[in-house]
Design an enzyme around this catalytic site. Structure first.
Site, mmCIF file in Angstrom:
data_model
loop_
_atom_site.group_PDB
_atom_site.id
_atom_site.type_symbol
_atom_site.label_atom_id
_atom_site.label_comp_id
_atom_site.label_asym_id
_atom_site.label_seq_id
_atom_site.Cartn_x
_atom_site.Cartn_y
_atom_site.Cartn_z
ATOM 1 N N GLU A 286 -113.499 66.920 -23.311
ATOM 2 C CA GLU A 286 -112.064 66.691 -23.111
ATOM 3 C C GLU A 286 -111.819 65.239 -22.702
ATOM 4 O O GLU A 286 -112.694 64.594 -22.109
ATOM 5 C CB GLU A 286 -111.570 67.684 -22.049
ATOM 6 C CG GLU A 286 -110.167 67.498 -21.523
ATOM 7 C CD GLU A 286 -109.081 67.755 -22.544
ATOM 8 O OE1 GLU A 286 -109.156 67.183 -23.642
ATOM 9 O OE2 GLU A 286 -108.121 68.493 -22.226
ATOM 10 N N ASP A 287 -110.629 64.745 -22.987
ATOM 11 C CA ASP A 287 -110.304 63.365 -22.628
ATOM 12 C C ASP A 287 -110.131 63.188 -21.121
ATOM 13 O O ASP A 287 -110.723 62.305 -20.509
ATOM 14 C CB ASP A 287 -109.049 62.885 -23.373
ATOM 15 C CG ASP A 287 -107.861 63.851 -23.261
ATOM 16 O OD1 ASP A 287 -107.942 64.866 -22.519
ATOM 17 O OD2 ASP A 287 -106.840 63.604 -23.926
ATOM 18 N N ASP B 256 -106.443 66.485 -15.436
ATOM 19 C CA ASP B 256 -105.323 66.019 -14.623
ATOM 20 C C ASP B 256 -104.995 67.110 -13.598
ATOM 21 O O ASP B 256 -105.658 67.219 -12.571
ATOM 22 C CB ASP B 256 -104.171 65.725 -15.594
ATOM 23 C CG ASP B 256 -102.962 65.085 -14.941
ATOM 24 O OD1 ASP B 256 -103.121 64.418 -13.924
ATOM 25 O OD2 ASP B 256 -101.836 65.274 -15.462
ATOM 26 N N PHE C 18 -100.750 56.585 -15.326
ATOM 27 C CA PHE C 18 -100.697 57.077 -16.699
ATOM 28 C C PHE C 18 -101.532 56.184 -17.599
ATOM 29 O O PHE C 18 -101.254 55.001 -17.752
ATOM 30 C CB PHE C 18 -99.254 57.160 -17.204
ATOM 31 C CG PHE C 18 -99.171 57.999 -18.442
ATOM 32 C CD1 PHE C 18 -99.100 59.380 -18.337
ATOM 33 C CD2 PHE C 18 -99.231 57.412 -19.692
ATOM 34 C CE1 PHE C 18 -99.084 60.175 -19.482
ATOM 35 C CE2 PHE C 18 -99.211 58.204 -20.847
ATOM 36 C CZ PHE C 18 -99.134 59.588 -20.729
ATOM 37 N N ARG D 99 -103.567 55.924 -29.117
ATOM 38 C CA ARG D 99 -104.851 56.642 -29.111
ATOM 39 C C ARG D 99 -105.976 55.739 -29.616
ATOM 40 O O ARG D 99 -107.131 55.903 -29.240
ATOM 41 C CB ARG D 99 -104.783 57.885 -30.004
ATOM 42 C CG ARG D 99 -103.845 58.970 -29.482
ATOM 43 C CD ARG D 99 -104.075 60.253 -30.290
ATOM 44 N NE ARG D 99 -103.011 61.228 -30.118
ATOM 45 C CZ ARG D 99 -102.962 62.117 -29.116
ATOM 46 N NH1 ARG D 99 -103.885 62.134 -28.191
ATOM 47 N NH2 ARG D 99 -101.966 62.990 -29.049
HETATM 48 P P1 IMP Z 1 -103.935 69.123 -17.253
HETATM 49 O O1 IMP Z 1 -103.780 70.487 -17.786
HETATM 50 O O2 IMP Z 1 -102.831 68.705 -16.342
HETATM 51 O O3 IMP Z 1 -105.301 68.847 -16.638
HETATM 52 O O4 IMP Z 1 -103.677 68.172 -18.459
HETATM 53 C C1 IMP Z 1 -104.623 67.639 -19.230
HETATM 54 C C2 IMP Z 1 -103.982 67.018 -20.449
HETATM 55 O O5 IMP Z 1 -102.814 66.237 -20.143
HETATM 56 C C3 IMP Z 1 -104.969 66.058 -21.032
HETATM 57 O O6 IMP Z 1 -105.805 66.707 -21.956
HETATM 58 C C4 IMP Z 1 -104.092 65.002 -21.649
HETATM 59 O O7 IMP Z 1 -103.778 65.381 -22.970
HETATM 60 C C5 IMP Z 1 -102.833 65.005 -20.825
HETATM 61 N N1 IMP Z 1 -102.840 63.891 -19.848
HETATM 62 C C6 IMP Z 1 -103.001 63.977 -18.516
HETATM 63 N N2 IMP Z 1 -102.946 62.772 -17.922
HETATM 64 C C7 IMP Z 1 -102.746 61.873 -18.917
HETATM 65 C C8 IMP Z 1 -102.626 60.431 -18.952
HETATM 66 O O8 IMP Z 1 -102.693 59.702 -17.935
HETATM 67 N N3 IMP Z 1 -102.432 59.886 -20.180
HETATM 68 C C9 IMP Z 1 -102.361 60.623 -21.314
HETATM 69 N N4 IMP Z 1 -102.478 61.969 -21.335
HETATM 70 C C10 IMP Z 1 -102.680 62.592 -20.144
HETATM 71 MG MG MG Z 2 -105.885 66.575 -24.063
#
Ligand code: IMP
Ligand code: MG
Length: 176
Positions: free
Chosen positions: A97-98, A101, A150, A163
């Site tokens: 995963e990238d 968060d 962000f 991206r």
């Molecule tokens: P989570 O469910 O809140 O952990 O969200 C994860 C997803 O939110 C990641 O896979 C990203 O696609 C997106 N995301 C969270 N933070 C960022 C950021 O700083 N930049 C871009 N995408 C983000």
């Molecule tokens: Mg993602």
């Protein structure tokens, strides 16, 4: 789309860390076949680069998910847009995963995948924002912990843009 993007993690630092992760993963999975599942679209650049340096046999698959609701108020409900193609029962699965968060996406996804009975299930995330965590997620392999900002680049987008940046950058809050 044009923002002021300042570098948080340079391309060189990123690639060096990816090579370290690949070495660690290769040693941990010695004697096994590794099945990598990339979470689209953000994880695509990271998994591509990471997999190039892994020395155990590798197969790859892809999933796409989306969270309902707006980005800032995460509902915790995750929708599967595209499921993986190949069965994972009995396989050593590494989810790639990238960024983690709030943790909503991965905590949901990992529970779902666990029910499909892989031999093992681990998570590799390029970035981690620990300050934002709401749901606990165990990250077995983590590229970098970053502050609550962000970020874009190396797969991460702002409104589908940036991206393709070869580094991780920050967009200033007043511009988001
Ligand atoms: P989570 O469910 O809140 O952990 O969200 C994860 C997803 O939110 C990641 O896979 C990203 O696609 C997106 N995301 C969270 N933070 C960022 C950021 O700083 N930049 C871009 N995408 C983000
Ligand atoms: Mg993602």
């Amino acid at each position: 789309m044009k923002h002021n993007v300042s570098t948080l993690i340079s391309e060189e630092k990123l690639i060096n860390r990816i090579k370290e992760l690949a070495a660690q993963i290769s040693s941990d999975y010695a004697g096994k076949d590794l099945h990598m599942i990339c979470i689209l679209k953000g994880g695509a650049y990271f998994m591509t680069e990471l997999s190039k340096y892994i020395t155990v046999p590798v197969t790859i698959d892809f999933m796409a998910v989306s969270s309902y609701g707006s980005k800032t108020v995460s509902s915790g409900i995750v929708k599967i847009i595209k499921d993986h193609d190949e069965p994972i029962e009995g396989r050593d699965v590494l989810v790639v995963e990238d960024i983690v968060d709030t943790g909503f996406t991965l905590s949901y996804l990992l529970e779902m995948l666990k029910d499909r009975k892989p031999a093992s299930l681990r998570l590799c995330a390029m970035l981690n924002k620990p300050d934002r965590r709401i749901r606990e997620v165990k990250i077995d392999y983590c590229g970098f912990d970053i502050p609550d900002e962000f970020v874009v680049g190396y797969g991460l987008d702002y409104d589908q843009h940036y991206r393709n940046l070869p580094y991780i950058g920050v967009i200033r809050p007043d511009e988001v």
